[in-house]
Scaffold this active site. Structure first.
Site, PDB file in Angstrom:
ATOM      1  N   ARG A   1       0.841  -1.187   0.000  1.00 34.47           N
ATOM      2  CA  ARG A   1       0.000   0.000   0.000  1.00 34.47           C
ATOM      3  C   ARG A   1       0.881   1.244   0.000  1.00 34.47           C
ATOM      4  O   ARG A   1       0.564   2.258  -0.617  1.00 34.47           O
ATOM      5  CB  ARG A   1      -0.927   0.025   1.230  1.00 34.47           C
TER       6      ARG A   1
ATOM      7  N   TYR B   1     -15.853  17.637 -15.608  1.00 34.80           N
ATOM      8  CA  TYR B   1     -16.298  16.261 -15.461  1.00 34.80           C
ATOM      9  C   TYR B   1     -17.314  16.149 -14.315  1.00 34.80           C
ATOM     10  O   TYR B   1     -17.101  16.695 -13.233  1.00 34.80           O
ATOM     11  CB  TYR B   1     -15.078  15.365 -15.202  1.00 34.80           C
TER      12      TYR B   1
ATOM     13  N   ASP C   1      -6.496  19.757 -14.309  1.00 34.03           N
ATOM     14  CA  ASP C   1      -6.863  18.435 -14.817  1.00 34.03           C
ATOM     15  C   ASP C   1      -6.455  18.396 -16.280  1.00 34.03           C
ATOM     16  O   ASP C   1      -7.051  19.056 -17.124  1.00 34.03           O
ATOM     17  CB  ASP C   1      -8.380  18.229 -14.654  1.00 34.03           C
TER      18      ASP C   1
ATOM     19  N   LYS D   1      -7.835   7.099 -18.941  1.00 33.33           N
ATOM     20  CA  LYS D   1      -8.159   7.567 -20.277  1.00 33.33           C
ATOM     21  C   LYS D   1      -6.957   7.406 -21.226  1.00 33.33           C
ATOM     22  O   LYS D   1      -6.518   6.305 -21.482  1.00 33.33           O
ATOM     23  CB  LYS D   1      -8.643   9.016 -20.199  1.00 33.33           C
TER      24      LYS D   1
END
Length: 379
Positions: free
Chosen positions: A46, A98, A170, A195
């Site tokens: 992690r 978004y 972004d 993406k």
């Protein structure tokens, strides 16, 4: 080192044990320690994983940044940034963004006391009007989703810097192949790695890239403490995807430009949103700020009849109707009911997003087939 060479080699070295040219998938949760607290830089996956480390270095290099931090999704990366702020802090965001970003801001963090302002950032004066002594961050998305507005990163970053405010961009639609916000003054770049960076619709991931070491340490702490980390298999897939990013983006841009012009000339199409068109309000800025115009195109049919827009989307066969974007295959999305459904209708309309808008993620297929598909669907 030029971009294509960086895309293939940055952050990646042959495996020192075997000489494998591809970064291994370190599919492990823990690491053997020589003595309590004495290890080889890895203790628990992690916190750190060698496959993830290689990817984070590669992403940082592509964005001309010093630190890359990967998360389980783009929204997990956004969540980490928002966790830097406290109740009463104010954040300014673009009003065309978004839907998931709007949702996490309004429905997750606003109830905890953060205050959000959504403005049209195509004019920086709109940002200045809502800045106060409580403003802590400006969240930029450019090109915007789904109306593909272009925001002047350098101007917004300077505005933020002059007032001691953080600027986050972004960069999902543009990718580091087309623009590098850190070079224009932004503090943090965010990517939905799902993406274009992954590029093959087979993984979900997010990332932040930045230069400030203290801020990077805070974000890495949140990454570890909150636990929203990507697995090594996904990191391996994205490392593989990055190696063809420059070639894929070239084709995405070429195909999207051809399709945007074809749509503009079609008698049944009312409006086309694509920054590569000279008629686009942000065309000149995009030409200065970006190295290409991207693979996203949105359009509306004449008459704005909802049922007709639905008929067109249902009639497409090469374009697949689905959420997401940036894969090698072409996708068609209805933002109002899919990616942006979490934004109230009144707010969508206020920002210019109609229920009849169709968004295309133009893939890398033969463009003649894509145009034929649109021609058959639109009629």
């Amino acid at each position: 080192m030029r971009f294509g060479t960086k895309a293939i080699h940055a952050g990646v070295e042959p495996d020192p044990t075997t000489g494998a040219i591809m970064t291994p998938i370190y599919q492990t949760s823990t690491y053997v320690q020589e003595s309590p607290g004495k290890h080889k830089g890895y203790e628990y996956s992690r916190t750190h994983n060698p496959t993830r480390t290689a990817l984070q270095k590669a992403l940082a290099a592509l964005e001309n940044g010093q630190h890359g931090i990967c998360y389980a999704s783009g929204l997990a990366a956004t969540d980490a940034v928002l966790k830097l702020f406290r109740p009463g802090d104010e954040i300014i965001s673009t009003n065309d963004l978004y839907g998931g970003t709007y949702r996490i801001m309004k429905r997750v963090f606003e109830p905890f006391g953060q205050v959000f302002h959504f403005v049209d950032m195509s004019d920086t004066a709109n940002i200045e009007r809502v800045i106060s002594d409580k403003t802590k961050m400006i969240w930029v998305e450019t090109p915007t989703n789904p109306l593909l507005r272009i925001i002047d990163i350098e101007a917004v970053a300077k505005l933020a810097r002059d007032r001691g405010i953080m600027c986050v961009v972004d960069n999902t639609f543009a990718t580091p192949y087309l623009q590098n916000p850190l070079d224009m003054g932004a503090d943090i770049v965010m990517h939905s790695v799902t993406k274009y960076l992954g590029g093959h619709s087979d993984t979900v991931m997010g990332a932040l890239v930045l230069n400030d070491s203290d801020l990077a340490q805070q974000l890495a702490f949140i990454q570890n403490a909150s636990g929203a980390v990507p697995g090594p298999q996904d990191c391996f897939l994205v490392l593989r995807g990055l190696k063809t990013l420059h070639i894929r983006m070239q084709r995405h841009c070429e195909n999207a430009g051809r399709i945007a012009q074809w749509l503009l000339d079609h008698p049944k199409v009312g409006k086309v949103y694509y920054p590569g068109l000279p008629s686009h309000s942000g065309h000149e800025l995009a030409a200065r700020q970006m190295r290409g115009f991207g693979g996203m195109v949105s359009f509306e049919l004449k008459g704005d009849v909802y049922e007709e827009a639905v008929r067109v989307m249902e009639s497409l066969t090469v374009f697949s109707l689905g959420e997401s974007l940036g894969g090698v295959e072409s996708l068609c999305t209805h933002p109002a009911s899919m990616t942006h459904a979490s934004i109230p209708a009144v707010e969508r309309l206020k920002g210019g997003l109609k229920d009849t808008l169709i968004r295309l993620s133009v893939g890398i297929e033969d463009v003649e087939d894509l145009i034929a598909d649109l021609e058959n669907a639109i009629g």
